[in-house]
Design an enzyme around this catalytic site. Structure first.
Site, PDB file in Angstrom:
ATOM      1  N   TYR A 237       0.833  -1.203   0.000  1.00  0.00           N
ATOM      2  CA  TYR A 237       0.000   0.000   0.000  1.00  0.00           C
ATOM      3  C   TYR A 237       0.867   1.253   0.000  1.00  0.00           C
ATOM      4  CZ  TYR A 237      -3.737   3.246   1.303  1.00  0.00           C
ATOM      5  OH  TYR A 237      -4.628   4.290   1.326  1.00  0.00           O
ATOM      6  N   LYS A 241       0.998   4.177  -2.977  1.00  0.00           N
ATOM      7  CA  LYS A 241       0.628   5.588  -2.769  1.00  0.00           C
ATOM      8  C   LYS A 241       1.803   6.522  -3.046  1.00  0.00           C
ATOM      9  CE  LYS A 241      -3.680   5.027  -1.863  1.00  0.00           C
ATOM     10  NZ  LYS A 241      -4.711   5.537  -2.808  1.00  0.00           N
TER      11      LYS A 241
END
Length: 333
Positions: A237, A241
């Site tokens: 994750y 990002k």
């Protein structure tokens, strides 16, 4: 309404006498022409702020423009991914309230959920938005590039314009050690959070380019793109990002000459319905998250509305390639 598819301006301040004397043009009408070339074309509604105040007739009875013009999204068309619920739906509704005539909400389920349906009924009843206030649901997979491009083209054909894109679709897998992280799962996160954001931006950006009116692309990044999350092994994750942040900067530089602006919003922990369900089973995590924010709490989805509308509107017309924290001060420690 449910639809299924296949597949700037800035005002130059008054220049001091010394600086003016060095300008290679006289301070007459040609001055305004040259400065206009430097600062770009005025929006359709003309000058605002101090420039408007200096030009207005002494007998005029002016009205405020900040919300009627700069922040208004009247007649705008938007594509928002991940908008069946959560942050995506929150932002889609905000665009309608700011006057957008149609906001296309794209998400994976074949039919919208109960939350979307209730919000859609609410949007239809809104008064004084300056637009039709129309939400439309599209079933689509952001990881399918060709399908996303087709979605963008179909919206463009129907609406005759594309002004706003919010790429909010994303996934987060559970805590997994970086040393044993399954490659298949890592790829899945990257496919949605990176490729999906790119394909969504392409779908809208192609139509912005097609109609030549510029536009605003907003990508939902995260504080997780700026650093690791204490207490959470979220390598996939965080990596995804961080990639979104760099993607936005790169696209902003490339698309700037076409007046297509690209920016990111980096939220901290936001209490969506999905987050709430997770925290209900992990109260110790909620306490940890709260302590990590100087405001002493986590955020609400509605607290992203202002940033989204500002970035979508002319109020941010000189802003591109930037990231905006909506984080309760998370990054300030």
């Amino acid at each position: 309404m449910i639809t299924k598819f296949r597949g700037v301006r800035s005002i130059t301040s008054q220049l001091g006498a010394r600086r003016c004397s060095r300008l290679p043009f006289s301070t007459t009408a040609s001055t305004h022409t040259a400065l206009g070339q430097l600062t770009g074309p005025l929006p359709p509604y003309g000058r605002v702020g101090v420039a408007r105040a200096l030009e207005v007739s002494p007998t005029a009875e002016p009205t405020p423009t900040i919300f009627a013009n700069e922040f208004s999204l009247a007649d705008h068309v938007a594509l928002v991914s991940g908008a069946n619920r959560g942050i995506g739906l929150e932002m889609a509704l905000a665009l309608v309230e700011a006057g957008a005539r149609s906001v296309y909400c794209l998400d994976l389920p074949q039919t919208p959920g109960e939350e979307w349906m209730k919000v859609n009924e609410f949007a239809k009843k809104l008064k004084g938005t300056g637009g039709e206030g129309r939400l439309e649901y599209i079933s689509g997979d952001v990881t399918d590039q060709e399908a996303m491009w087709n979605v963008g083209k179909t919206i463009g054909d129907r609406e005759g314009r594309m002004d706003i894109c919010i790429a909010a679709a994303g996934i987060l897998k559970g805590d997994t050690s970086c040393l044993t992280y399954p490659g298949k799962q890592f790829k899945q996160v990257i496919d949605v959070n990176v490729n999906g954001v790119l394909f969504t931006a392409q779908a809208a950006g192609q139509q912005m380019q097609r109609f030549g009116n510029g536009g605003s692309i907003i990508m939902i990044a995260s504080i997780s793109g700026h650093g690791a999350n204490k207490g959470h092994p979220w390598t996939s994750y965080n990596t995804s990002k961080s990639a979104v942040l760099q993607m936005a900067r790169s696209m902003a530089c490339e698309l700037g000459p076409q007046r297509i602006r690209v920016n990111t919003i980096s939220p901290a922990y936001i209490n969506t319905s999905m987050t709430g369900q997770f925290l209900a089973t992990r109260p110790e995590v909620e306490e940890m998250w709260v302590e990590q924010h100087p405001l002493g709490r986590i955020g609400r989805p509605d607290e992203l509305r202002g940033a989204a509308v500002w970035l979508a509107s002319d109020a941010s017309s000189f802003c591109t390639g930037s990231d905006f924290f909506v984080s309760g001060g998370y990054q300030a420690w």
